[in-house]
Design a protein around this motif. Structure first.
Motif, short mmCIF file in Angstrom:
data_model
loop_
_atom_site.label_atom_id
_atom_site.label_comp_id
_atom_site.label_asym_id
_atom_site.label_seq_id
_atom_site.Cartn_x
_atom_site.Cartn_y
_atom_site.Cartn_z
N HIS A 130 0.67 -1.40 0.03
CA HIS A 130 -0.02 0.16 -0.16
C HIS A 130 1.05 1.45 0.01
O HIS A 130 1.97 1.49 0.57
CB HIS A 130 -0.84 0.04 1.23
CG HIS A 130 -1.74 1.15 1.33
ND1 HIS A 130 -1.79 2.48 1.79
CD2 HIS A 130 -3.19 1.05 0.55
CE1 HIS A 130 -2.96 3.17 1.48
NE2 HIS A 130 -3.82 2.42 0.85
N PRO A 131 0.68 2.31 -0.73
CA PRO A 131 1.27 3.36 -0.59
C PRO A 131 1.62 4.05 0.60
O PRO A 131 2.45 4.56 0.73
CB PRO A 131 0.38 4.49 -1.53
CG PRO A 131 -0.50 3.74 -2.36
CD PRO A 131 -0.74 2.26 -1.58
N SER A 132 0.96 3.80 1.66
CA SER A 132 1.14 4.44 3.03
C SER A 132 2.34 3.73 3.61
O SER A 132 2.91 4.18 4.42
CB SER A 132 -0.12 4.28 3.80
OG SER A 132 -0.52 2.85 4.17
N GLU A 133 2.56 2.44 3.10
CA GLU A 133 3.72 1.89 3.59
C GLU A 133 5.04 2.03 2.83
O GLU A 133 6.06 1.63 3.21
CB GLU A 133 3.26 0.19 3.55
CG GLU A 133 2.37 -0.20 4.20
CD GLU A 133 1.85 -1.79 3.98
OE1 GLU A 133 2.44 -1.97 2.96
OE2 GLU A 133 0.79 -2.14 4.34
N TRP A 134 5.11 3.06 1.75
CA TRP A 134 6.04 3.11 0.75
C TRP A 134 7.10 3.82 1.70
O TRP A 134 6.76 4.79 2.31
CB TRP A 134 5.90 3.50 -0.39
CG TRP A 134 5.09 2.89 -1.29
CD1 TRP A 134 4.53 1.75 -1.03
CD2 TRP A 134 4.50 3.17 -2.33
NE1 TRP A 134 3.85 1.11 -2.15
CE2 TRP A 134 3.65 2.10 -3.09
CE3 TRP A 134 4.52 4.63 -3.30
CZ2 TRP A 134 2.96 2.15 -4.04
CZ3 TRP A 134 3.54 4.31 -4.42
CH2 TRP A 134 2.79 3.38 -4.79
N ASP A 135 8.60 3.85 1.55
CA ASP A 135 9.50 4.49 2.23
C ASP A 135 10.04 5.47 1.08
O ASP A 135 11.00 5.01 0.29
CB ASP A 135 10.77 3.59 2.50
CG ASP A 135 11.85 4.20 3.37
OD1 ASP A 135 11.43 5.40 3.88
OD2 ASP A 135 12.70 4.02 3.53
N ILE A 136 9.45 6.67 1.01
CA ILE A 136 10.00 7.47 -0.08
C ILE A 136 10.71 8.56 0.58
O ILE A 136 10.43 9.15 1.46
CB ILE A 136 8.48 8.37 -0.81
CG1 ILE A 136 7.66 7.29 -1.35
CG2 ILE A 136 8.76 9.30 -1.64
CD1 ILE A 136 5.95 7.79 -1.47
N PRO A 137 11.87 8.93 -0.02
CA PRO A 137 12.82 9.84 0.41
C PRO A 137 12.21 11.35 0.48
O PRO A 137 11.33 11.62 -0.56
CB PRO A 137 14.21 9.58 -0.43
CG PRO A 137 13.91 8.45 -1.13
CD PRO A 137 12.45 8.13 -0.99
N PRO A 138 12.27 12.29 1.23
CA PRO A 138 11.68 13.34 1.34
C PRO A 138 12.04 14.23 -0.02
O PRO A 138 11.14 14.83 -0.44
CB PRO A 138 12.48 14.14 2.54
CG PRO A 138 12.97 13.01 2.99
CD PRO A 138 13.35 12.08 2.37
N HIS A 139 13.18 14.21 -0.61
CA HIS A 139 13.50 15.15 -1.72
C HIS A 139 12.73 14.61 -3.05
O HIS A 139 12.70 15.37 -3.73
CB HIS A 139 14.97 15.08 -2.16
CG HIS A 139 15.51 13.69 -2.91
ND1 HIS A 139 15.92 12.71 -1.74
CD2 HIS A 139 15.63 13.09 -3.85
CE1 HIS A 139 16.30 11.63 -2.32
NE2 HIS A 139 16.29 11.96 -3.79
N VAL A 140 12.19 13.20 -2.83
CA VAL A 140 11.19 12.64 -4.09
C VAL A 140 9.71 13.07 -3.84
O VAL A 140 9.09 13.34 -4.45
CB VAL A 140 11.55 11.13 -4.22
CG1 VAL A 140 10.48 10.56 -4.87
CG2 VAL A 140 13.10 10.64 -4.54
N LYS A 141 9.35 13.17 -2.43
CA LYS A 141 8.18 13.40 -2.30
C LYS A 141 7.82 14.63 -2.47
O LYS A 141 6.65 14.99 -2.78
CB LYS A 141 8.05 13.09 -0.51
CG LYS A 141 6.69 12.49 -0.05
CD LYS A 141 6.64 12.29 1.47
CE LYS A 141 5.74 11.41 1.72
NZ LYS A 141 5.81 10.87 3.09
N GLN A 142 8.71 15.78 -2.40
CA GLN A 142 8.36 17.13 -2.52
C GLN A 142 8.14 17.52 -4.04
O GLN A 142 7.80 18.51 -4.56
CB GLN A 142 9.24 18.10 -2.04
CG GLN A 142 10.79 17.99 -2.61
CD GLN A 142 11.75 18.88 -1.97
OE1 GLN A 142 11.37 19.44 -0.64
NE2 GLN A 142 12.83 19.21 -2.47
N ILE A 143 8.66 16.43 -4.85
CA ILE A 143 8.51 16.70 -6.47
C ILE A 143 7.05 16.43 -6.97
O ILE A 143 6.24 15.75 -6.69
CB ILE A 143 9.45 15.43 -7.47
CG1 ILE A 143 10.99 15.74 -6.99
CG2 ILE A 143 9.16 15.87 -8.80
CD1 ILE A 143 11.76 14.59 -7.32
#
Ligand SMILES: [Zn+2]
Length: 166
Positions: A130-143
Motif C-alpha cells: 500500500h502507498p502508505s507503507e512506501w518508504d519515499i525519500p523526502p526529496h522525492v516526495k516534494q517533487i
C-alpha cells in the motif's frame, strides 16, 4: 487519476501473465516448445526426400529440387539464411543433421528449449504494498510532476468550414 493506478494495473497484468505462462510451461514434457517441435516435425517431413551430399565433416550440399541449400553445421548457417536468422534448423539443415546422425535440438538456440521457457517465467513480480507503507525519500516526495507544456498545431488554422456531402 494518479499514474500509480496505471503502474499498479500493469504490475497486476504481468503478475497474472507470469503465473499463467509458468503454469503452462511446466506442463510441457518435450525438450522443445510445442510450436517449435511441430515446426521441426514439418521440416523433417519436408527434408525426408532431400538429397544430401557431404562436402566435408561440417558442410553439406542439400538438393531439395527448388533452391538447393549449402549447410554448415559447425557455423549453424545455410545458404537459404533461415538457419542463421531464426537460430533454428531449416529443412536443409535438418536433412544434413539426419545425415550425420545428430539431433536437431543440438542446433536450436536455447530460446526454443522448454527449460529456458520455464526459467524465464519462474521468477515472480512482487507486490509493492500500500502507498502508505512506501518508504519515499523526502526529496522525492516534494517533487510535483506536471504534464508537458501544451503546444499548438503546426501550420495555419483552418478558417473555412468543410460542408458535409449531405
Ligand atoms: Zn536452409
Amino acid at each position: 487519476m494518479p499514474i500509480t493506478v496505471l503502474i499498479e494495473f500493469i504490475k497486476d497484468m504481468f503478475q497474472h501473465w507470469f503465473h499463467d505462462w509458468y503454469e503452462e510451461a511446466v506442463k510441457v514434457t518435450t525438450p522443445l516448445n510445442p510450436w517449435v517441435a511441430k515446426l521441426l516435425s514439418k521440416r523433417f517431413n519436408d527434408a525426408h526426400h532431400f538429397v544430401v551430399k557431404p562436402i566435408n565433416r561440417g558442410e553439406f550440399k542439400v538438393k531439395d529440387g527448388k533452391m538447393d541449400g549449402l549447410v554448415n553445421l559447425s557455423k549453424k548457417t545455410c545458404s537459404c539464411c533461415e538457419f542463421q536468422t531464426d537460430l533454428l534448423s531449416c529443412s536443409h539443415a535438418i536433412a544434413a543433421i539426419s545425415k550425420c546422425n545428430c539431433e536437431a535440438i543440438e542446433f536450436c538456440a536455447d530460446y526454443y528449449k522448454t527449460t529456458v521457457l520455464v526459467e524465464g517465467y519462474s521468477r515472480s513480480i512482487e507486490p509493492v504494498g500500500h502507498p502508505s507503507e512506501w518508504d519515499i525519500p523526502p526529496h522525492v516526495k516534494q517533487i510535483i510532476v506536471l504534464p508537458p507544456p501544451w503546444q499548438g498545431q503546426v501550420g495555419r488554422l483552418r478558417r473555412k468550414r468543410i460542408p458535409s456531402t449531405g
